[in-house]
Design a protein around this motif. Structure first.
Motif, PDB file in Angstrom:
ATOM      1  N   ASP A  75       0.819  -1.223   0.000  1.00 53.76           N
ATOM      2  CA  ASP A  75       0.000   0.000   0.000  1.00 53.76           C
ATOM      3  C   ASP A  75       0.853   1.273   0.000  1.00 53.76           C
ATOM      4  N   LEU A  76       2.164   1.125   0.128  1.00 51.27           N
ATOM      5  CA  LEU A  76       3.037   2.298   0.252  1.00 51.27           C
ATOM      6  C   LEU A  76       3.533   2.772  -1.116  1.00 51.27           C
ATOM      7  N   PRO A  77       3.782   4.078  -1.272  1.00 49.79           N
ATOM      8  CA  PRO A  77       4.240   4.630  -2.557  1.00 49.79           C
ATOM      9  C   PRO A  77       5.746   4.443  -2.740  1.00 49.79           C
ATOM     10  N   LEU A  78       6.151   3.183  -2.913  1.00 46.02           N
ATOM     11  CA  LEU A  78       7.576   2.856  -2.963  1.00 46.02           C
ATOM     12  C   LEU A  78       7.956   2.219  -4.286  1.00 46.02           C
ATOM     13  N   SER A  79       9.198   2.467  -4.706  1.00 45.56           N
ATOM     14  CA  SER A  79       9.814   1.709  -5.794  1.00 45.56           C
ATOM     15  C   SER A  79      10.771   0.704  -5.164  1.00 45.56           C
ATOM     16  N   TRP A  80      10.605  -0.559  -5.534  1.00 38.39           N
ATOM     17  CA  TRP A  80      11.437  -1.635  -4.989  1.00 38.39           C
ATOM     18  C   TRP A  80      12.540  -1.986  -5.980  1.00 38.39           C
ATOM     19  N   HIS A  81      13.772  -2.020  -5.459  1.00 37.11           N
ATOM     20  CA  HIS A  81      14.941  -2.376  -6.268  1.00 37.11           C
ATOM     21  C   HIS A  81      15.481  -3.713  -5.764  1.00 37.11           C
ATOM     22  N   PHE A  82      15.755  -4.629  -6.676  1.00 37.81           N
ATOM     23  CA  PHE A  82      16.411  -5.877  -6.301  1.00 37.81           C
ATOM     24  C   PHE A  82      17.886  -5.740  -6.628  1.00 37.81           C
ATOM     25  N   VAL A  83      18.751  -5.897  -5.613  1.00 34.36           N
ATOM     26  CA  VAL A  83      20.177  -5.610  -5.805  1.00 34.36           C
ATOM     27  C   VAL A  83      21.085  -6.819  -5.601  1.00 34.36           C
ATOM     28  N   GLY A  84      20.518  -7.977  -5.270  1.00 34.53           N
ATOM     29  CA  GLY A  84      21.352  -9.150  -4.996  1.00 34.53           C
ATOM     30  C   GLY A  84      21.545 -10.018  -6.222  1.00 34.53           C
ATOM     31  N   GLN A  85      22.424 -11.002  -6.094  1.00 34.43           N
ATOM     32  CA  GLN A  85      22.595 -11.971  -7.166  1.00 34.43           C
ATOM     33  C   GLN A  85      21.290 -12.742  -7.313  1.00 34.43           C
TER      34      GLN A  85
END
Length: 239
Positions: A75-85
């Motif tokens: 529900d939050l106004p967030l952009s999610w970044h995946f940074v792992g292998q």
């Protein structure tokens, strides 16, 4: 405000001051640099506190932790970044919540990301992870492709349905010619970004720098810094 949120707010303010000072020293406007808070090992409650404090970009590196956390914070106004292998068997899950995958480093991963992005009806941003410690294998100790492999991989991302080529990412290497020379590594990344943008002018994102070396990354020209410990504290179980 809870004690924990107070702590996060104070840490966030100090990191903001560091970024602002680094931008000023480099003659760059503060808005040139986006802060991504790395929330791995921290609970969804911390992510919620960050959102309430104005953070809009968060990063995770393990799908088994990230997927339920992203769902809890949907529900939050967030952009999610995946940074792992990223292993290909986790791609379907990651595509479900990640807006950007910063660790693209091999053709097989690009193919898997494209397939799942199309299936999910999503467009996923991709950064080519550059490894300055890549040996003969062409891969870095913590993932990433050698600089010589960027062009081929970038072209593949650019022509893959469901994917958007956003730019480059690196982690300061622990071995090789750039070990202990973070700013030199980040400056080299900027040179590679310039090369990339000749054929892919929209791929302007340069993700570099973490809690200990964000100033060097900003000085070199990074557009995004990934900061965890300096905002959320020493990770549980890590000392």
């Amino acid at each position: 405000m809870t004690d924990r949120k107070d702590d996060i707010a104070g840490n966030l303010a100090r990191v903001e001051e560091r970024i602002a000072a680094a931008c000023a020293a480099a003659g760059r406007p503060r808005e040139d640099v986006t802060l991504i808070v790395v929330t791995k090992t921290y609970p969804a409650a911390d992510v919620r506190a960050l959102a309430e404090l104005g953070v809009r970009h968060v990063a995770e590196n393990r799908d088994q932790e990230a997927a339920p956390k992203a769902a809890e914070c949907a529900d939050l106004p967030l952009s999610w970044h995946f940074v792992g292998q990223l292993q290909t068997n986790k791609v379907r899950s990651v595509v479900g919540y990640a807006d950007v995958v910063q660790s693209v480093d091999r053709a097989r991963l690009v193919t898997a990301l494209s397939k799942e992005a199309v299936r999910a009806g999503r467009e996923v941003g991709c950064l080519i992870q550059v490894a300055f410690d890549a040996g003969e294998s062409g891969r870095g100790e913590r993932g990433g492709v050698a600089p010589a492999g960027i062009e081929e991989l970038a072209d593949l991302v650019a022509r893959s349905e469901g994917l958007r080529l956003d730019g480059l990412m690196t982690v300061a290497p622990l071995t090789g010619e750039y070990a202990g020379r973070q700013q030199a590594a980040f400056e080299r990344l900027m040179d590679l970004s310039t090369d990339l943008r000749r054929n892919h002018p929209a791929a302007t994102m340069v993700s570099a720098g973490m809690s200990a070396d964000l100033e060097q990354a900003v000085a070199a020209g990074a557009t995004h810094v990934r900061v965890g410990t300096a905002v959320l504290g020493v990770r549980p179980g890590l000392g």
